[in-house]
Every structure is written in structure tokens, then in C-alpha cells.
Design an enzyme around this catalytic site. Structure first.
Site, PDB file in Angstrom:
ATOM      1  N   SER A 222      28.884  16.203 -39.615  1.00 30.46           N
ATOM      2  CA  SER A 222      29.875  15.318 -38.987  1.00 30.46           C
ATOM      3  C   SER A 222      30.727  16.202 -38.090  1.00 30.46           C
ATOM      4  O   SER A 222      30.863  17.409 -38.351  1.00 30.46           O
ATOM      5  CB  SER A 222      30.760  14.675 -40.064  1.00 30.46           C
ATOM      6  OG  SER A 222      31.945  14.155 -39.481  1.00 30.46           O
TER       7      SER A 222
ATOM      8  N   TYR B 129      35.870  15.477 -47.854  1.00 27.66           N
ATOM      9  CA  TYR B 129      34.690  15.028 -47.092  1.00 27.66           C
ATOM     10  C   TYR B 129      34.424  16.004 -45.945  1.00 27.66           C
ATOM     11  O   TYR B 129      33.294  16.466 -45.754  1.00 27.66           O
ATOM     12  CB  TYR B 129      34.925  13.610 -46.555  1.00 27.66           C
ATOM     13  CG  TYR B 129      33.848  13.155 -45.593  1.00 27.66           C
ATOM     14  CD1 TYR B 129      32.610  12.719 -46.067  1.00 27.66           C
ATOM     15  CD2 TYR B 129      34.045  13.182 -44.200  1.00 27.66           C
ATOM     16  CE1 TYR B 129      31.612  12.316 -45.173  1.00 27.66           C
ATOM     17  CE2 TYR B 129      33.056  12.784 -43.321  1.00 27.66           C
ATOM     18  CZ  TYR B 129      31.845  12.351 -43.813  1.00 27.66           C
ATOM     19  OH  TYR B 129      30.847  11.966 -42.945  1.00 27.66           O
TER      20      TYR B 129
HETATM   21  N1  LIG Z   1      29.396   6.518 -40.065  1.00 34.81           N
HETATM   22  C1  LIG Z   1      30.093   7.552 -39.590  1.00 34.81           C
HETATM   23  O1  LIG Z   1      31.164   7.408 -38.965  1.00 34.81           O
HETATM   24  C2  LIG Z   1      29.580   8.926 -39.770  1.00 34.81           C
HETATM   25  C3  LIG Z   1      28.640   9.239 -40.714  1.00 34.81           C
HETATM   26  N2  LIG Z   1      28.261  10.547 -40.873  1.00 34.81           N
HETATM   27  C4  LIG Z   1      27.283  10.910 -41.893  1.00 34.81           C
HETATM   28  O2  LIG Z   1      26.066  10.252 -41.604  1.00 34.81           O
HETATM   29  C5  LIG Z   1      25.336  10.036 -42.812  1.00 34.81           C
HETATM   30  C6  LIG Z   1      24.898   8.576 -42.893  1.00 34.81           C
HETATM   31  O3  LIG Z   1      26.061   7.796 -42.836  1.00 34.81           O
HETATM   32  P1  LIG Z   1      26.063   6.228 -42.513  1.00 34.81           P
HETATM   33  O4  LIG Z   1      24.741   5.780 -42.062  1.00 34.81           O
HETATM   34  O5  LIG Z   1      27.246   5.986 -41.690  1.00 34.81           O
HETATM   35  O6  LIG Z   1      26.346   5.657 -43.983  1.00 34.81           O
HETATM   36  P2  LIG Z   1      26.009   4.229 -44.653  1.00 34.81           P
HETATM   37  O7  LIG Z   1      27.075   4.075 -45.696  1.00 34.81           O
HETATM   38  O8  LIG Z   1      25.833   3.196 -43.630  1.00 34.81           O
HETATM   39  O9  LIG Z   1      24.590   4.483 -45.367  1.00 34.81           O
HETATM   40  C7  LIG Z   1      24.509   5.390 -46.437  1.00 34.81           C
HETATM   41  C8  LIG Z   1      23.086   5.425 -46.950  1.00 34.81           C
HETATM   42  O10 LIG Z   1      23.028   6.357 -48.030  1.00 34.81           O
HETATM   43  C9  LIG Z   1      22.568   5.686 -49.214  1.00 34.81           C
HETATM   44  N3  LIG Z   1      23.254   6.312 -50.355  1.00 34.81           N
HETATM   45  C10 LIG Z   1      24.570   6.286 -50.617  1.00 34.81           C
HETATM   46  N4  LIG Z   1      24.822   6.921 -51.771  1.00 34.81           N
HETATM   47  C11 LIG Z   1      23.629   7.359 -52.237  1.00 34.81           C
HETATM   48  C12 LIG Z   1      23.226   8.051 -53.401  1.00 34.81           C
HETATM   49  N5  LIG Z   1      24.109   8.432 -54.340  1.00 34.81           N
HETATM   50  N6  LIG Z   1      21.917   8.327 -53.581  1.00 34.81           N
HETATM   51  C13 LIG Z   1      20.994   7.925 -52.651  1.00 34.81           C
HETATM   52  N7  LIG Z   1      21.319   7.267 -51.534  1.00 34.81           N
HETATM   53  C14 LIG Z   1      22.625   6.979 -51.332  1.00 34.81           C
HETATM   54  C15 LIG Z   1      22.915   4.224 -48.992  1.00 34.81           C
HETATM   55  O11 LIG Z   1      22.079   3.325 -49.714  1.00 34.81           O
HETATM   56  P3  LIG Z   1      22.386   2.878 -51.242  1.00 34.81           P
HETATM   57  O12 LIG Z   1      23.796   2.412 -51.266  1.00 34.81           O
HETATM   58  O13 LIG Z   1      21.369   1.839 -51.539  1.00 34.81           O
HETATM   59  O14 LIG Z   1      22.167   4.110 -52.066  1.00 34.81           O
HETATM   60  C16 LIG Z   1      22.616   4.104 -47.506  1.00 34.81           C
HETATM   61  O15 LIG Z   1      21.228   3.979 -47.302  1.00 34.81           O
HETATM   62  C17 LIG Z   1      26.254  10.470 -43.938  1.00 34.81           C
HETATM   63  O16 LIG Z   1      25.909  11.788 -44.329  1.00 34.81           O
HETATM   64  C18 LIG Z   1      27.632  10.475 -43.294  1.00 34.81           C
HETATM   65  O17 LIG Z   1      28.499  11.395 -43.911  1.00 34.81           O
HETATM   66  C19 LIG Z   1      28.751  11.562 -40.103  1.00 34.81           C
HETATM   67  C20 LIG Z   1      29.672  11.285 -39.158  1.00 34.81           C
HETATM   68  C21 LIG Z   1      30.153   9.965 -38.893  1.00 34.81           C
HETATM   69  N1  LIG Z   2      32.336   9.029 -41.207  1.00 35.89           N
HETATM   70  C1  LIG Z   2      33.372   9.716 -40.577  1.00 35.89           C
HETATM   71  C2  LIG Z   2      34.524  10.045 -41.442  1.00 35.89           C
HETATM   72  O1  LIG Z   2      35.117   9.436 -42.203  1.00 35.89           O
HETATM   73  C3  LIG Z   2      32.927  10.989 -39.955  1.00 35.89           C
HETATM   74  O2  LIG Z   2      32.204  11.773 -40.586  1.00 35.89           O
HETATM   75  O3  LIG Z   2      33.349  11.185 -38.796  1.00 35.89           O
END
Ligand SMILES: NC(=O)C1=CN([C@@H]2O[C@H](COP(=O)(O)OP(=O)(O)OC[C@H]3O[C@@H](n4cnc5c(N)ncnc54)[C@H](OP(=O)(O)O)[C@@H]3O)[C@@H](O)[C@H]2O)C=CC1
Ligand SMILES: N[C@@H](C=O)C(=O)O
Length: 263
Positions: free
Chosen positions: A141, A154
Site C-alpha cells: 500500500s 496497518y
Molecule cells: N482498498 C484499498 O484502498 C487498498 C487496499 N490495499 C491492499 O490490497 C489488498 C486487497 O484489498 P481489497 O481488495 O481492497 O480488499 P477487500 O476487502 O475488497 O477484499 C479482501 C479479500 O481478502 C479475503 N480475505 C480477508 N480476510 C481473509 C483471511 N483471513 N483469509 C483469507 N482471505 C481473506 C476476502 O474474502 P473473505 O472475506 O471471503 O475471506 C476478500 O477476498 C489488501 O492487501 C489491502 O491491504 C492496499 C492499498 C489500498
Molecule cells: N486501504 C487503504 C488504507 O486504509 C490503503 O492501504 O491505502
């Protein structure tokens, strides 16, 4: 017939960035293995990818924050010689300060964002190295560099992901293996609601759509870039930051006390 460019494993692939990323890899001809907790939702994503791209898609329901389930997955994936790509995408966040956050939530964030990512990489890299090819894509991130902006723990987990990726890049040199670190800015997914934050309160000009984010990430995947910052308009800002870090490295450890600490 199995894909001749191999199988891509994508964690957190039922929704958000992971689901679209997995679909992008399927469009490139990879078979895919999708991992997330909710089996029904995962299978719906798997079926959509099968229907659209005609590749083999497996869904594995596992909680990567659970040590026993993580270990079972490591064992299963390490035994699969078809795997050529690992996308460590699953991650979670939280709202508020350190003191406002339940310690159990902090543990869960570290277990998923740090431990699971590190352990799956550790499980898959030896096979990739033996086969002389493999790619690891770690989803960090922009908060890796700006932990003050949202939630410090985080952000610190994402700083781990960046540092881990930098060290893998060094360890993989000359091996046929490569690593990429994707650093999204705020992206409109369920992440925010799950973290207890209303993404509607984030200024709109700071939030990218998930379609745009993943489209850019896949272009960078095709180019095999190391560090990918889709929201950063001026790439020179990153290059200067990274240049300053590289300049520090040979100067960080010496036998002499720096003059400013001389008694
Ligand atoms: N959205 C944002 O603003 C940003 C996101 N990110 C990073 O991008 C990545 C994806 O984020 P994003 O798509 O937004 O997140 P979402 O919350 O939309 O999706 C998360 C995914 O991870 C799965 N997941 C969550 N917990 C677990 C677990 N314990 N075991 C297995 N699977 C799990 C969820 O499915 P299920 O609940 O069925 O397990 C889902 O498929 C993350 O690493 C996040 O930190 C980075 C920067 C910005
Ligand atoms: N998902 C966001 C933070 O809360 C990020 O990683 O920018």
C-alpha cells in the site's frame, strides 16, 4: 489441458483487487487458484472466471489468519509444481489509533498482512527456484511510506511487505525468479467497510476505482516492473525516494561514532 504458462495463486480473490487481478491473469492464459474464507462467494468468482476465460480455476476456502489452515494451504500449494505466480493480496485494516483498536484485531491484521504473506512465499519459492521460474506479487500500500495517514499498525504491516519485497528482489537476483510490489492508494472496495471506515469520507480525488487500479497493476505485471504505484502521478518522486534509500545503504554501518554523538 493445463496452462503452459502455469498456475497463478491469488489470495483474497473472492472480491475487490484480488478477484479482478485473478481474472486478469486468467485472461493472460494462467490457470488460477483462488483463496479466501467465504467458500460460496469464492466459487461464484471462480465460475465467472471459468465462463469468461476457459482456464482451469480452483477455489480453496481457507482462513489465512488461522495457523492450522495456513499450514495446510502451504503444504498443498508447495506440492503443486504447476504454480508459477503467487499473488499475496489478502489483507485487512482497521480504523482509529493504536489505543482505540482491539488487540485481537491488531493480531489478526499482522497474521494476515504479514505472517500469511511471508509463509506462503516461503512455502512456494523453493519449488519455483528448483524449476528456475516464478513470480511473486505482493500487495502492499502507499501507506507503507505514510503510516501516519490512516492506521499505524496497518501501515507498518505494509512497510513490512515493501521491505520484504526489496529483500526478495535481492535474493532472487540471477535465479529466474522475480518479485513485484504493488502499492495502491485508496481504492474503492469492501476493504474500507470491513475496516470500519466510510470511504465516502475520503476526498473523492484520492480514491481510485478498483477497475482502474487493477488495469494499471496488470500493465505493470506485463512490464515486470518492481515497484508499482498506480496513483503516483510523478514517477520521479518515487525514484528520488528510492535513490536516497540506496545512497544510505553503504553508509549505515561503520565502526566510528558519528561526530554529532562524540562526547
Ligand atoms: N482498498 C484499498 O484502498 C487498498 C487496499 N490495499 C491492499 O490490497 C489488498 C486487497 O484489498 P481489497 O481488495 O481492497 O480488499 P477487500 O476487502 O475488497 O477484499 C479482501 C479479500 O481478502 C479475503 N480475505 C480477508 N480476510 C481473509 C483471511 N483471513 N483469509 C483469507 N482471505 C481473506 C476476502 O474474502 P473473505 O472475506 O471471503 O475471506 C476478500 O477476498 C489488501 O492487501 C489491502 O491491504 C492496499 C492499498 C489500498
Ligand atoms: N486501504 C487503504 C488504507 O486504509 C490503503 O492501504 O491505502
Amino acid at each position: 489441458m493445463a496452462s503452459n504458462i502455469g498456475t497463478a495463486v491469488v489470495t483474497g480473490a473472492s472480491t475487490g483487487i484480488g478477484a479482478l487481478y485473478a481474472e486478469g491473469l486468467a485472461a493472460r492464459g494462467h490457470d488460477v487458484i483462488l483463496v479466501a474464507r467465504n467458500a460460496q462467494r469464492l466459487e461464484a468468482t471462480a465460475q465467472r472466471i471459468r465462463d469468461r476465460h476457459g482456464v482451469a480455476v480452483r477455489s480453496i476456502a481457507a482462513d489465512l489468519g488461522d495457523a492450522a489452515q495456513l499450514h495446510a494451504l502451504e503444504t498443498e500449494l508447495a506440492a503443486d509444481p504447476s504454480i508459477t505466480v503467487l499473488v499475496n493480496n489478502a489483507g485487512m485494516g482497521a480504523a482509529g489509533t493504536l489505543e482505540q483498536t482491539d488487540p485481537a484485531r491488531l493480531d489478526a491484521i499482522v497474521a494476515l498482512n504479514v505472517t500469511a504473506l511471508m509463509r506462503l512465499t516461503r512455502a512456494l519459492v523453493p519449488g519455483m527456484r528448483a524449476r528456475g521460474k516464478g513470480r511473486v506479487v505482493n500487495i502492499a500500500s502507499v501507506l507503507a511510506m505514510a503510516p501516519e495517514m490512516v492506521h499505524g499498525v496497518y501501515g507498518a504491516t505494509k512497510a513490512f511487505v515493501l521491505a520484504f519485497s526489496q529483500s526478495l528482489r535481492h535474493e532472487f537476483a540471477g535465479s529466474g525468479l522475480s518479485v513485484q510490489v504493488l502499492m495502491p492508494g485508496a481504492t474503492a472496495t469492501e476493504f474500507w467497510g470491513s475496516a470500519g471506515i466510510d470511504v465516502g469520507n475520503v476526498p473523492r480525488e484520492m480514491v481510485m476505482t478498483v477497475n482502474d487500479l487493477v488495469a494499471a497493476a496488470l500493465i505493470a505485471f506485463d512490464r515486470e516492473e518492481f515497484a508499482v504505484l498506480p496513483a503516483l502521478q510523478d514517477a520521479a518522486l518515487w525514484e528520488n525516494y528510492e535513490g536516497a534509500r540506496q545512497a544510505l545503504i553503504p553508509n549505515l554501518s561503520t565502526s566510528r561514532i558519528a561526530p554529532r554523538y562524540a562526547a
